[in-house]
Design a protein around this motif. Structure first.
Motif, PDB file in Angstrom:
ATOM      1  N   GLU A 112      45.152  64.506 -31.735  1.00 49.80           N
ATOM      2  CA  GLU A 112      45.737  63.245 -31.051  1.00 49.80           C
ATOM      3  C   GLU A 112      46.356  63.623 -29.955  1.00 49.80           C
ATOM      4  N   ASP A 113      47.326  64.698 -30.360  1.00 52.27           N
ATOM      5  CA  ASP A 113      48.850  65.126 -29.775  1.00 52.27           C
ATOM      6  C   ASP A 113      47.528  65.692 -28.296  1.00 52.27           C
ATOM      7  N   ASP A 114      46.515  66.558 -28.343  1.00 57.47           N
ATOM      8  CA  ASP A 114      45.512  66.985 -27.148  1.00 57.47           C
ATOM      9  C   ASP A 114      45.185  66.058 -26.410  1.00 57.47           C
ATOM     10  N   ARG A 115      44.808  64.837 -27.472  1.00 60.82           N
ATOM     11  CA  ARG A 115      44.267  63.929 -26.238  1.00 60.82           C
ATOM     12  C   ARG A 115      45.778  63.260 -25.252  1.00 60.82           C
ATOM     13  N   ARG A 116      46.893  62.936 -25.769  1.00 60.05           N
ATOM     14  CA  ARG A 116      47.556  62.150 -25.107  1.00 60.05           C
ATOM     15  C   ARG A 116      47.991  63.634 -23.660  1.00 60.05           C
TER      16      ARG A 116
END
Length: 144
Positions: free
Chosen positions: A93-97
């Motif tokens: 999720e952090d990578d996507r954001r």
């Protein structure tokens, strides 16, 4: 990511829901834990994100301090909480954001270049570009 450690149980045990306007009538000082990482992202959506991209952090910091002052003025003891180490379960999720933020910053760069070259464009088109730039700048700072 949340708050973890020995401090958490004391916060959970004391958690109650109270409207801010009712606090002064309660008579005693109340304590609140404020997740500042969430507030920072909320404030980024309120202040001029283009100015922040330009390095003008004054409106951003003014809004953060205004929100904290409002709580203190209501006789709140504010405990400021920041997230700890990155949660390994949220890495995807952090990578996507992060990828979305990078894309938004690239869009800001493109829109700024178009605005710089927009000298003879009709006012409506310039306003549309400025609106798109504000939207992209907000996306660059937005949490989700």
């Amino acid at each position: 990511m949340g708050v973890d450690g020995p401090f958490l149980p004391s916060l959970v045990d004391m958690t109650t829901s109270v409207k801010l306007q009712n606090l002064p009538r309660m008579g005693e000082m109340a304590t609140c834990a404020l997740d500042v990482s969430i507030m920072l992202h909320e404030v980024a959506g309120v202040v001029d994100p283009v100015a922040t991209l330009d390095g003008n952090w004054v409106p951003f910091m003014d809004e953060c301090l205004r929100r904290l002052y409002k709580l203190v003025k209501l006789r709140m003891l504010v405990v400021v909480v920041f997230d700890g180490a990155p949660n390994p379960f949220k890495r995807l999720e952090d990578d996507r954001r992060g990828a979305r933020r990078v894309a938004a910053l690239e869009e800001c760069t493109e829109l700024r270049a178009r605005l710089a070259e927009a000298g003879r464009l009709p006012m409506e088109e310039k306003q549309l570009l400025q609106s798109q730039l504000r939207k992209a700048a907000r996306a660059a700072f937005h949490r989700s």
